[in-house]
Design a protein around this motif. Structure first.
Motif, PDB file in Angstrom:
ATOM      1  N   PRO A 140      -4.992  -5.178  -1.193  1.00 13.27           N
ATOM      2  CA  PRO A 140      -4.240  -3.924  -1.253  1.00 13.27           C
ATOM      3  C   PRO A 140      -5.187  -2.807  -1.708  1.00 13.27           C
ATOM      4  CG  PRO A 140      -3.674  -5.328  -3.099  1.00 13.27           C
ATOM      5  CD  PRO A 140      -4.616  -6.115  -2.233  1.00 13.27           C
ATOM      6  N   ILE A 141      -4.768  -1.576  -1.557  1.00 14.69           N
ATOM      7  CA  ILE A 141      -5.641  -0.426  -1.815  1.00 14.69           C
ATOM      8  C   ILE A 141      -6.378  -0.495  -3.148  1.00 14.69           C
ATOM      9  CG2 ILE A 141      -5.631   2.081  -2.245  1.00 14.69           C
ATOM     10  CD1 ILE A 141      -3.635   2.316   0.091  1.00 14.69           C
ATOM     11  N   THR A 201      -4.766   9.307  -4.673  1.00 14.74           N
ATOM     12  CA  THR A 201      -5.712   8.301  -4.179  1.00 14.74           C
ATOM     13  C   THR A 201      -6.510   8.907  -3.030  1.00 14.74           C
ATOM     14  OG1 THR A 201      -4.201   6.529  -4.781  1.00 14.74           O
ATOM     15  CG2 THR A 201      -5.906   5.992  -3.161  1.00 14.74           C
ATOM     16  N   ASN A 223       0.819  -1.209   0.000  1.00 16.37           N
ATOM     17  CA  ASN A 223       0.000   0.000   0.000  1.00 16.37           C
ATOM     18  C   ASN A 223       0.855   1.264   0.000  1.00 16.37           C
ATOM     19  OD1 ASN A 223      -2.423  -1.377  -0.089  1.00 16.37           O
ATOM     20  ND2 ASN A 223      -2.663  -1.406   2.123  1.00 16.37           N
ATOM     21  N   GLU A 224       1.956   1.252   0.742  1.00 11.84           N
ATOM     22  CA  GLU A 224       2.856   2.409   0.743  1.00 11.84           C
ATOM     23  C   GLU A 224       3.410   2.649  -0.662  1.00 11.84           C
ATOM     24  OE1 GLU A 224       4.794   2.604   5.175  1.00 11.84           O
ATOM     25  OE2 GLU A 224       5.495   1.001   3.862  1.00 11.84           O
ATOM     26  N   ALA A 253      -0.701   2.876   5.675  1.00  9.23           N
ATOM     27  CA  ALA A 253       0.057   3.413   4.534  1.00  9.23           C
ATOM     28  C   ALA A 253      -0.266   4.891   4.327  1.00  9.23           C
ATOM     29  CB  ALA A 253      -0.262   2.609   3.280  1.00  9.23           C
ATOM     30  N   GLU A 254      -1.519   5.240   4.460  1.00  8.87           N
ATOM     31  CA  GLU A 254      -1.937   6.642   4.320  1.00  8.87           C
ATOM     32  C   GLU A 254      -1.286   7.511   5.403  1.00  8.87           C
ATOM     33  OE1 GLU A 254      -6.095   8.953   5.136  1.00  8.87           O
ATOM     34  OE2 GLU A 254      -6.223   7.080   4.008  1.00  8.87           O
ATOM     35  N   SER A 307      -7.383  -5.401   5.715  1.00  8.69           N
ATOM     36  CA  SER A 307      -7.207  -4.523   4.554  1.00  8.69           C
ATOM     37  C   SER A 307      -7.413  -3.062   4.925  1.00  8.69           C
ATOM     38  CB  SER A 307      -8.180  -4.924   3.448  1.00  8.69           C
ATOM     39  OG  SER A 307      -7.963  -6.271   3.076  1.00  8.69           O
ATOM     40  N   TYR A 315       2.014   1.716  -3.495  1.00 12.41           N
ATOM     41  CA  TYR A 315       0.913   2.184  -4.342  1.00 12.41           C
ATOM     42  C   TYR A 315       0.684   3.687  -4.150  1.00 12.41           C
ATOM     43  CZ  TYR A 315      -3.594   2.694  -6.559  1.00 12.41           C
ATOM     44  OH  TYR A 315      -4.606   3.109  -7.372  1.00 12.41           O
ATOM     45  N   ALA A 317      -4.435  -0.196   4.792  1.00 13.87           N
ATOM     46  CA  ALA A 317      -4.622   0.999   3.955  1.00 13.87           C
ATOM     47  C   ALA A 317      -4.427   2.269   4.783  1.00 13.87           C
ATOM     48  CB  ALA A 317      -6.004   0.981   3.318  1.00 13.87           C
TER      49      ALA A 317
END
Length: 160
Positions: A57-58, A39, A29-30, A78-79, A71, A32, A75
């Protein structure tokens, strides 16, 4: 992954597997978000909580429109990390009520500086799902002979 999370697998082995899977999903996720900085934020994405078997994943999570604790937490982590907010995935073992044997499940939370955040609850996990679940006491899960090495592993793996 048939070996892990079965009644014959040790709790410590399950915890290491869960930590590896969470870390992998967070890193995906990071990556992505690094290449897709526009996003939408998780809480503004329209995604809601619903149980699924997959580790999403995202891109898959947002396309499906729902996901569960693993999940959603990955997410959000990572955000937050992209925004330089310190955080970590943490998990708690739970037992399913009225199961014929002690069935152990897990719930993933986001550990932040001053506590824990539960994106599953924020995104719709209701009382009906959580209310009957009792957290497994360590002695029930790890046994009465819980050793110093198990204690170290639990701290290392961010099991609270």
């Amino acid at each position: 992954m048939y070996h892990w999370f079965s009644p014959d697998t040790s709790p410590v082995e399950n915890a290491y597997a869960l930590r590896a899977l969470l870390d992998c999903l967070v890193r995906l996720n990071e990556s992505y978000l690094k290449y897709h900085p526009k996003t939408p934020a998780l809480y503004r994405s329209g995604v809601y909580y619903e149980r699924v078997d997959e580790w999403l994943p995202i891109p898959a999570l947002y396309q499906l429109g729902y996901g569960d604790c693993k999940s959603l937490a990955a997410a959000l982590i990572a955000e937050y990390r992209a925004a330089k907010i310190p955080c970590e995935a943490t998990f708690r073992w739970i037992v399913r009520p009225h199961a014929p044997e002690l069935v152990r499940d897990f719930h993933i939370l986001v550990e932040v500086e001053n506590g824990w955040e539960d994106p599953s609850k924020v995104l719709g996990m209701g009382k009906n799902e959580v209310a009957p679940i009792q957290y497994v006491e360590d002695v029930d899960y790890f046994g009465a002979d819980r050793s110093a090495s198990v204690e170290r592993n639990m701290r290392k793996l961010k099991i609270f």
